[in-house]
Motif scaffolding. Structure first.
Motif, mmCIF file in Angstrom:
data_model
loop_
_atom_site.group_PDB
_atom_site.id
_atom_site.type_symbol
_atom_site.label_atom_id
_atom_site.label_comp_id
_atom_site.label_asym_id
_atom_site.label_seq_id
_atom_site.Cartn_x
_atom_site.Cartn_y
_atom_site.Cartn_z
ATOM 1 N N VAL A 44 0.907 -1.158 0.057
ATOM 2 C CA VAL A 44 -0.110 0.012 0.240
ATOM 3 C C VAL A 44 0.965 1.162 0.222
ATOM 4 C CG1 VAL A 44 -1.716 1.195 1.250
ATOM 5 C CG2 VAL A 44 -1.767 -1.131 1.301
ATOM 6 N N LEU A 45 0.655 2.179 -0.893
ATOM 7 C CA LEU A 45 1.413 3.628 -1.147
ATOM 8 C C LEU A 45 0.477 4.549 -0.303
ATOM 9 C CD1 LEU A 45 2.607 3.334 -4.709
ATOM 10 C CD2 LEU A 45 3.805 2.652 -2.515
ATOM 11 N N ASP A 46 0.689 4.790 0.884
ATOM 12 C CA ASP A 46 -0.010 5.741 1.587
ATOM 13 C C ASP A 46 0.312 7.219 1.251
ATOM 14 O OD1 ASP A 46 -1.046 7.628 3.496
ATOM 15 O OD2 ASP A 46 -1.163 6.252 5.306
ATOM 16 N N LEU A 47 -0.682 7.827 0.242
ATOM 17 C CA LEU A 47 -0.304 9.317 0.000
ATOM 18 C C LEU A 47 -0.792 10.198 0.836
ATOM 19 C CD1 LEU A 47 -0.421 8.647 -3.642
ATOM 20 C CD2 LEU A 47 1.292 8.056 -2.136
ATOM 21 N N SER A 48 -1.422 9.973 1.949
ATOM 22 C CA SER A 48 -2.002 11.101 2.692
ATOM 23 C C SER A 48 -1.300 12.313 2.922
ATOM 24 C CB SER A 48 -2.487 10.187 4.140
ATOM 25 O OG SER A 48 -1.602 10.053 5.264
ATOM 26 N N LYS A 49 0.252 12.087 3.324
ATOM 27 C CA LYS A 49 1.038 13.245 3.633
ATOM 28 C C LYS A 49 1.797 13.660 2.225
ATOM 29 C CE LYS A 49 1.137 12.541 8.235
ATOM 30 N NZ LYS A 49 0.050 12.916 8.741
ATOM 31 N N LEU A 50 1.675 13.084 1.099
ATOM 32 C CA LEU A 50 2.347 13.420 -0.045
ATOM 33 C C LEU A 50 1.294 14.931 -0.501
ATOM 34 C CD1 LEU A 50 4.473 12.516 -2.151
ATOM 35 C CD2 LEU A 50 2.654 11.651 -3.434
ATOM 36 N N GLU A 51 2.329 15.853 -0.736
ATOM 37 C CA GLU A 51 1.801 17.282 -0.893
ATOM 38 C C GLU A 51 1.626 17.354 -2.555
ATOM 39 O OE1 GLU A 51 4.041 19.976 1.365
ATOM 40 O OE2 GLU A 51 3.547 18.966 3.119
ATOM 41 N N PHE A 52 2.570 17.008 -3.252
ATOM 42 C CA PHE A 52 2.684 17.298 -4.745
ATOM 43 C C PHE A 52 3.171 16.193 -5.649
ATOM 44 C CE2 PHE A 52 4.894 18.678 -8.249
ATOM 45 C CZ PHE A 52 4.118 19.689 -9.079
ATOM 46 N N ILE A 53 2.761 16.187 -6.586
ATOM 47 C CA ILE A 53 3.124 15.080 -7.794
ATOM 48 C C ILE A 53 2.963 15.629 -8.935
ATOM 49 C CG2 ILE A 53 0.785 14.050 -8.245
ATOM 50 C CD1 ILE A 53 2.180 11.029 -7.964
ATOM 51 N N ASP A 54 4.033 15.316 -9.720
ATOM 52 C CA ASP A 54 3.960 15.728 -11.217
ATOM 53 C C ASP A 54 4.070 14.565 -12.024
ATOM 54 O OD1 ASP A 54 6.731 14.188 -11.189
ATOM 55 O OD2 ASP A 54 7.851 16.245 -11.661
ATOM 56 N N SER A 55 4.100 14.867 -13.466
ATOM 57 C CA SER A 55 3.795 13.602 -14.394
ATOM 58 C C SER A 55 4.768 12.601 -14.069
ATOM 59 C CB SER A 55 3.871 14.126 -15.729
ATOM 60 O OG SER A 55 5.212 14.764 -15.969
ATOM 61 N N ALA A 56 6.005 12.848 -13.693
ATOM 62 C CA ALA A 56 7.173 11.796 -13.568
ATOM 63 C C ALA A 56 6.717 11.016 -12.447
ATOM 64 C CB ALA A 56 8.475 12.291 -13.472
ATOM 65 N N GLY A 57 6.199 11.754 -11.348
ATOM 66 C CA GLY A 57 5.550 10.886 -10.208
ATOM 67 C C GLY A 57 4.785 10.015 -10.464
ATOM 68 N N MET A 58 3.604 10.387 -11.217
ATOM 69 C CA MET A 58 2.518 9.703 -11.873
ATOM 70 C C MET A 58 3.161 8.400 -12.634
ATOM 71 S SD MET A 58 -0.252 11.165 -10.908
ATOM 72 C CE MET A 58 -1.613 10.706 -12.032
ATOM 73 N N GLY A 59 4.192 8.683 -13.403
ATOM 74 C CA GLY A 59 4.641 7.684 -14.038
ATOM 75 C C GLY A 59 5.255 6.439 -13.221
ATOM 76 N N MET A 60 5.848 6.921 -11.887
ATOM 77 C CA MET A 60 6.491 5.953 -10.927
ATOM 78 C C MET A 60 5.269 5.238 -10.454
ATOM 79 S SD MET A 60 9.239 8.369 -9.295
ATOM 80 C CE MET A 60 9.301 9.807 -9.933
ATOM 81 N N LEU A 61 4.266 5.658 -10.145
ATOM 82 C CA LEU A 61 3.013 4.877 -9.772
ATOM 83 C C LEU A 61 2.700 3.900 -10.738
ATOM 84 C CD1 LEU A 61 0.837 7.847 -8.115
ATOM 85 C CD2 LEU A 61 2.653 6.051 -7.041
ATOM 86 N N LEU A 62 2.566 4.115 -12.104
ATOM 87 C CA LEU A 62 2.402 3.200 -13.074
ATOM 88 C C LEU A 62 3.584 2.302 -13.159
ATOM 89 C CD1 LEU A 62 0.876 5.699 -15.693
ATOM 90 C CD2 LEU A 62 -0.378 3.994 -14.542
ATOM 91 N N VAL A 63 4.723 2.558 -12.974
ATOM 92 C CA VAL A 63 5.832 1.364 -12.873
ATOM 93 C C VAL A 63 5.397 0.612 -11.808
ATOM 94 C CG1 VAL A 63 8.241 1.383 -12.563
ATOM 95 C CG2 VAL A 63 7.488 2.959 -14.301
#
Length: 101
Positions: A44-63
């Motif tokens: 589980v990736l808990d993103l409750s404290k993640l404040e910002f994501i860019d397109s590269a970060g989105m790509g990491m989730l897809l990877v």
């Protein structure tokens, strides 16, 4: 990106905080490797404290999702907030990754 890894009843939880951007790809891969090594089920990736994501970060989730499918473990994203939640919705990431609020 800052993170810590812990266990819950059904698997391993990675708590991410700060930002997830292009500059974090090596740290994200290392975190995922550590989580897979510890995993006893779902990651589980808990993103409750993640404040910002860019397109590269989105790509990491897809990877991470692609890796889970190829290696036979399950992945879920928990509690995205604010800008992060908006980005996940805009990208329709919920169609390929389990997202829980």
């Amino acid at each position: 990106m800052e993170y810590d890894i812990g266990a819950n009843g059904s698997g391993t939880v990675c708590h991410l905080s700060a930002d997830l951007t292009f500059n974090d790809h090596e740290a994200f891969r290392a975190m995922l490797d550590d989580a897979v090594a510890q995993a006893s089920g779902e990651i589980v990736l808990d993103l409750s404290k993640l404040e910002f994501i860019d397109s590269a970060g989105m790509g990491m989730l897809l990877v991470a999702q692609e890796r889970s499918q190829s290696e036979g473990w399950s992945l879920a994203i928990d509690k995205p907030q604010g800008q992060v939640q908006k980005m996940l919705e805009l990208a329709k990431l919920g169609q390929v990754v389990t997202i829980r609020s």
